[in-house]
Design an enzyme around this catalytic site. Sequence first.
Site, PDB file in Angstrom:
ATOM      1  CD  GLU A   1      89.838  -1.308 102.688  1.00 27.00           C
ATOM      2  OE1 GLU A   1      90.302  -0.953 101.576  1.00 27.00           O
ATOM      3  OE2 GLU A   1      89.605  -0.505 103.612  1.00 27.00           O
TER       4      GLU A   1
ATOM      5  CE  LYS B   1      91.901   1.928 105.148  1.00 27.73           C
ATOM      6  NZ  LYS B   1      90.772   1.862 104.202  1.00 27.73           N
TER       7      LYS B   1
ATOM      8  CB  CYS C   1      93.171   0.491 101.254  1.00 29.54           C
ATOM      9  SG  CYS C   1      92.667   1.309  99.720  1.00 29.54           S
TER      10      CYS C   1
ATOM     11  N   GLY D   1      65.218   6.737  77.603  1.00 30.49           N
ATOM     12  CA  GLY D   1      64.666   7.571  76.545  1.00 30.49           C
ATOM     13  C   GLY D   1      65.749   7.925  75.542  1.00 30.49           C
TER      14      GLY D   1
END
Lengths: 544, 544
Positions: free
Chosen positions: B41, B112, B148, B294
């Site tokens: 996609e 889509k 999707c 850190g």
Amino acid sequence: MIIALASINPTVGKINYNFKKIKENVNKAIHRRADLIIFPELSICGYPPLDLLDKKTFIDECIEVLNDVAKLSEKISIVVGGITRDTDMIGTNNFNSAIFCEKGKIKSIHNKTLLPNYDVFDEVRYFEPSKNIFLSQIGGKKIGISICEDAWNDKDFWMHRKYENDPAEFIVKQKPDFLINISASPFSIGKEKIRTEMFSQIAKKNNLPIIFVNQVGANTDLIFDGGCKVYDSNGNLIIASNRFDEQLVFFDTEKKYDILDYNPADDIEDIFNALVLGIRDYCSKSRFDKIVLGLSGGIDSALVAALAASAIKPKNVLCVLMPSQYSSEGSVKDSQKLINNLGVNGTSIPINMLFNEYKTSLKNEFAGTNEDIAEENLQSRIRGNLLMALSNKFGYLLLATGNKSEFATGYATLYGDMCGGLAPISDLYKTTVYKLARFMNKESEIIPEEIIQKIPSAELKPNQTDQDTLPPYEILDKILYQYIEESKEEEEIIKSGFERELVRKTLKMVDRAEYKRKQAAPGLKVTNKAFGTGRRFPIVQGWR
Amino acid sequence: MIIALASINPTVGKINYNFKKIKENVNKAIHRRADLIIFPELSICGYPPLDLLDKKTFIDECIEVLNDVAKLSEKISIVVGGITRDTDMIGTNNFNSAIFCEKGKIKSIHNKTLLPNYDVFDEVRYFEPSKNIFLSQIGGKKIGISICEDAWNDKDFWMHRKYENDPAEFIVKQKPDFLINISASPFSIGKEKIRTEMFSQIAKKNNLPIIFVNQVGANTDLIFDGGCKVYDSNGNLIIASNRFDEQLVFFDTEKKYDILDYNPADDIEDIFNALVLGIRDYCSKSRFDKIVLGLSGGIDSALVAALAASAIKPKNVLCVLMPSQYSSEGSVKDSQKLINNLGVNGTSIPINMLFNEYKTSLKNEFAGTNEDIAEENLQSRIRGNLLMALSNKFGYLLLATGNKSEFATGYATLYGDMCGGLAPISDLYKTTVYKLARFMNKESEIIPEEIIQKIPSAELKPNQTDQDTLPPYEILDKILYQYIEESKEEEEIIKSGFERELVRKTLKMVDRAEYKRKQAAPGLKVTNKAFGTGRRFPIVQGWR
């Protein structure tokens, strides 16, 4: 028939507090013998509730309070904005509804059809669209009830429409006697004019009176300018309440009204009112009663101090001077004058010793390098740390003082001058900052003229001015406006009369500062396109 | 017929770069005599492009490159994800499309239909839904092409569906020979299992082979785990490529495949792969080649250091110890051991002098107050300032080391340990942090056992431990999981077996820390509900 229009200022999620406001207004309207009272969109939960809508108990409580509102309708009919449930088990299961209550009960539920899902709006995330549109009746009159966006898709008004359907048109076809629009329509510059023209035109073309009631107040970044309006069937405005404050006004459908000569305030006055409301509501709704900010001697922090002193009691505002070796003498003197003018508190914490200590601490790491942006940012972050220490120790709300030109170009230090709970002027271009300062000085000098006249400088290295890095603000702001608010691209902006190199450099600065803005304090939205939730660019990306 | 499945790693917006990737894969597939190649996609622009889609020139270039892709289809057919235009002048005017190219031309465009608009997805903001669904043909075979979400609404698989329509079902009714699904489906824990089961079930119930191709790579906060899969008409998995890396695999429709015994990796291994990919892609796509962080001596920063050293060359990672008077001796020693184990660079910048200088600078303001959270945060912000100074001076990407339990409860210092361009483990609960550390130590000790065993402490005041403020992590994380990921409310969580006071206090901490999270660095999403763009709560609000 007497109709009460109640523009209230709810707090998002504070459902019982909002109910009290509704009840107070209902009682006042009953006292005035009104037949119907109308409240804004989502009055029960406040707008925008965002992901609170994912909480079942939140929806439950909204519905419970809606039933309490319905019980208030024994002596007066009520139209109120709230949440209702969809029961089909597909999608979100929530409606954004206008609920019509009569004789102590819910009589009809009118759901929002057009769910805005652009800029700051994400309503498709939360709501299902209405499945049917119909009229209700009150005292022999047929009323059409619409919610905000439902009236914003008129094909004769908009060249580019956002939706296929026009629910307002659908309502009109059913021949109501008047159309109600309940809204939570946020403020932006020039919107009041468009809104007024649009409703006027819809009223006129359909020969239909329109009643408009808007939410007022600020919820985080969004400022709702409120206002209650009635348009007659010729599209003339016959009632227009004040904006930026709660209002309860009455419309007698049988009375003959004069046509109002309505002119929205000028943009700068609107911005002033919006920002003061925005700061005030952020404080009161988050339970801050004190504000702290750093005064640099420049116009941005001076303006923010002046706005803060307008929003809350000046004696609850603390302005902190944090001079360094690069601060001009004028900066300190002018800031002192501003503090006196505003009647706020001031204090001074010099940062030279801290700056030297950082340089000592970093001596080994920085060996062999020249002073550059790293040392400049160190100073800004020392100031941020000092201001946050005061905020943490005493419970001040820290205001960030950056403007939109700076946020756009990244001419601001992340974790430095960008520190704060709220950034009140982050949606004001530098040129607008000047205009607003002049506006505030209209009656008498609040912001010292020296501050307005001073050449803008971050004062983080010797003889620095903003224009070492940035184009002149008059030019910069015009490029930024086209890029950010008008979505114009490089070539288009160049064609409008700017040098190619300058445009290219400016747009690159904007694109590259995305990561800073993503970590910025929320700003008060006053333009059509503010940084923050309404502008969603990827941080990691390779476009240009 | 031979079908190539190409899971590529595009960069959002870097259209020409993405085109090169497409072209390389096309050439490889031609070399292998494939008849068809399938890309994920929105391969052309990368997913998610967000508001880049508002730029006309961006869409223009996407379409131009799509035409270039079509030209590559002389010797091989291509299905590629890209943008196409809707021309009705209503709404957004863009489609999210799967474009089928053949003989050098675009043969059909499949848009889509279901536009996800929940969690991190905002597709209704950008796209119009498809107006028609139809099959295409290749070499005598009928193919259904879906994108999707179009396959994620099966009424037999989901109890609660998000949409009325099921485009996959609609395609199936047209009797294709196989169904293609091109995706940009982001990673989250457990999703691979659901995804595999779902496609298997859809294949089986419809007696239809399914071909799945997913985007791989990270774009800012979203990590795409990629993967190419083929399910036969019985729902059996017959092809399953590696995930978390680019893949080009081939499926011969005429060949008989063995059924795979596919078990997705365990959750912790998946998380490890996802985070390493997330850090690596953030660096490479933002052009950082060096990382700084850190090291406190605690497990969070140790884990982040270890992940960084897995993502980029260890010699490009700088770990900074910044001990204070409250740092235990062990912290320094253990950190040194970690640095040796990882082969990264280390340096130490003590902060006592700076901390004292701040206290001196604030002496007047703080007179008469006791040391409290203000002094604790000062230390954290000194460290943030030092790390940012190194980042600004030398161009390091600063990684924030906070975990999800801290971000949730606000047990982190804004502008202090929250500083950074990316927060790699901000979506990992503390208990998951331990699991991942153990996983990384499986072969040999990378993270010193002393660090894993140490009682968690911020070391910002004498004898402090996290549990002075927070419930034990095993309990806290279970409460947080229910509240954040399962959207459960107070009463429900209490019923699941936790003390009322503890639950109430925890939820309150979560709600009150919203303002901090809003200014946090983007985190890498690995759970179903990460802080960041997928979780949108108001900052100013009065609910509970």
